[in-house]
Scaffold this active site. Structure first.
Site, short mmCIF file in Angstrom:
data_model
loop_
_atom_site.label_atom_id
_atom_site.label_comp_id
_atom_site.label_asym_id
_atom_site.label_seq_id
_atom_site.Cartn_x
_atom_site.Cartn_y
_atom_site.Cartn_z
CB THR A 8 -0.80 0.40 1.38
OG1 THR A 8 0.07 -0.34 2.77
CG2 THR A 8 -1.57 -1.02 1.26
CG ASN A 9 5.83 2.41 0.55
OD1 ASN A 9 5.20 3.24 -0.44
ND2 ASN A 9 6.79 2.57 1.54
CD GLU A 10 -0.23 5.58 -4.05
OE1 GLU A 10 0.01 5.23 -4.49
OE2 GLU A 10 -1.60 4.61 -3.24
CD GLU A 40 3.25 -8.53 14.27
OE1 GLU A 40 4.28 -8.28 14.91
OE2 GLU A 40 2.52 -9.18 13.93
CG ASP A 69 10.39 -6.82 4.31
OD1 ASP A 69 10.03 -5.99 4.26
OD2 ASP A 69 11.27 -7.01 5.43
CG PHE A 161 9.41 5.66 -0.44
CD1 PHE A 161 9.66 5.31 -1.65
CD2 PHE A 161 9.53 5.23 0.73
CE1 PHE A 161 10.00 3.91 -1.78
CE2 PHE A 161 10.18 3.72 0.63
CZ PHE A 161 10.33 3.41 -0.59
CE1 TYR A 163 15.78 5.54 8.20
CE2 TYR A 163 14.61 3.34 6.56
CZ TYR A 163 15.15 4.53 8.09
OH TYR A 163 14.75 4.15 9.47
CG ASP A 164 14.96 7.19 -1.05
OD1 ASP A 164 15.85 5.87 -0.64
OD2 ASP A 164 13.58 7.06 -1.93
NE ARG A 190 11.11 -1.50 -3.41
CZ ARG A 190 11.42 -0.26 -2.62
NH1 ARG A 190 11.85 0.57 -3.23
NH2 ARG A 190 11.68 -0.44 -1.85
P1 IMP Z 1 9.25 -2.24 4.47
O1 IMP Z 1 8.77 -2.89 5.05
O2 IMP Z 1 10.25 -3.72 3.23
O3 IMP Z 1 7.95 -1.77 3.84
O4 IMP Z 1 10.21 -1.20 4.59
C1 IMP Z 1 11.16 -1.40 5.15
C2 IMP Z 1 10.93 0.56 5.05
O5 IMP Z 1 12.38 0.71 4.99
C3 IMP Z 1 9.85 1.27 4.69
O6 IMP Z 1 9.77 1.93 5.32
C4 IMP Z 1 11.50 3.00 4.42
O7 IMP Z 1 11.83 3.25 5.64
C5 IMP Z 1 12.57 1.86 3.99
N1 IMP Z 1 13.01 1.89 2.61
C6 IMP Z 1 12.78 0.77 1.53
N2 IMP Z 1 12.53 1.10 0.26
C7 IMP Z 1 13.37 2.22 0.52
C8 IMP Z 1 13.71 3.03 -0.46
O8 IMP Z 1 13.76 2.37 -1.97
N3 IMP Z 1 13.80 4.30 0.01
C9 IMP Z 1 14.14 4.65 1.08
N4 IMP Z 1 13.28 4.13 2.28
C10 IMP Z 1 13.10 2.91 2.03
#
Ligand code: IMP
Length: 212
Positions: A8-10, A40, A69, A161, A163-164, A190
């Site tokens: 759901t992450n835009e 979770e 992830d 988004f 830590y970018d 990614r």
């Molecule tokens: P998730 O658990 O895969 O949704 O990602 C965990 C967290 O890693 C995200 O909320 C971001 O804080 C960080 N993250 C993952 N991919 C990126 C990215 O491409 N840029 C910046 N932060 C990222």
């Protein structure tokens, strides 16, 4: 054919869709589903979390699913925040944050910059594991992508988004948040993992059409 992108992450959705849009399949997101469930992410590795999400959503919605992830590993912090990247701000790592009106991303960034204050070793890397699982055929596979870099002294840029704004990719003198989206996709963890997965998916789709 439909594939569900399990996020759901835009920010992630934009990045995934821009790479997969020419695959010739209908790309759905969790927001297109009637009932939304959060899975979770409580495992100890990116791979386990990605498999958990892909299998849960695929079995529930009866659709092939792509799940991923990702996170940031910082050498000076022994690889943290890693799988805790999304909720790093809430983990007691010494020093609580008072600025409660900020977004989670901003709190994560402030916390990381605080922990690295005065540190010379600012090496870090983004890592991601992307999984595909088709509940009908039982076929599943995963790919991995890494993007090396360093943590900046202060946030810069408004793109991307997470830590970018504080992540400077290797070979660049600006943060990931200052790069145009196409450039981020070219070099990001990614982008690399999803392009590898796309190549595998092309083979699967060819096979389904009976092509050699
Ligand atoms: P998730 O658990 O895969 O949704 O990602 C965990 C967290 O890693 C995200 O909320 C971001 O804080 C960080 N993250 C993952 N991919 C990126 C990215 O491409 N840029 C910046 N932060 C990222």
């Amino acid at each position: 054919m439909k594939i569900l992108l399990a996020t759901t992450n835009e920010g992630k959705l934009r990045e995934l869709k821009s790479i997969l849009e020419d695959l010739g399949v209908e790309l759905l997101s969790l927001r297109d589903m009637d009932r939304l469930f959060e899975v979770e992410e409580d495992k100890e590795t990116f791979l386990e979390n990605a498999i958990k999400k892909a299998t849960f959503y695929a079995n529930f919605y009866k659709l092939p699913v792509i799940a991923e992830d990702a996170g940031l590993e910082v050498d000076q912090l022994n690889g943290y925040p890693g799988v805790y990247s999304a909720r790093f701000y809430s983990i007691d790592f010494g020093g609580k944050l008072e600025n409660q009106n900020l977004s989670k991303d901003q709190k994560n960034n402030i916390k990381l910059l605080k922990l690295l204050e005065g540190e010379q070793n600012r090496k870090a890397r983004y890592k991601t594991v992307v999984t595909y699982y088709d509940p009908t055929s039982g076929l599943g596979f995963w790919t991995e992508g890494v993007c090396e870099g360093t943590i900046a002294e202060k946030p810069e840029g408004t793109g991307g988004f997470g830590y970018d704004p504080i992540f400077i990719p290797q070979g660049y003198d600006m943060t990931m948040a200052q790069l145009p989206p196409e450039e981020k996709n070219k070099i990001s963890h990614r982008g690399k993992a999803v392009r590898k997965l796309k190549d595998l998916l092309k083979c699967v789709l060819k096979g389904e059409k009976g092509e050699p």
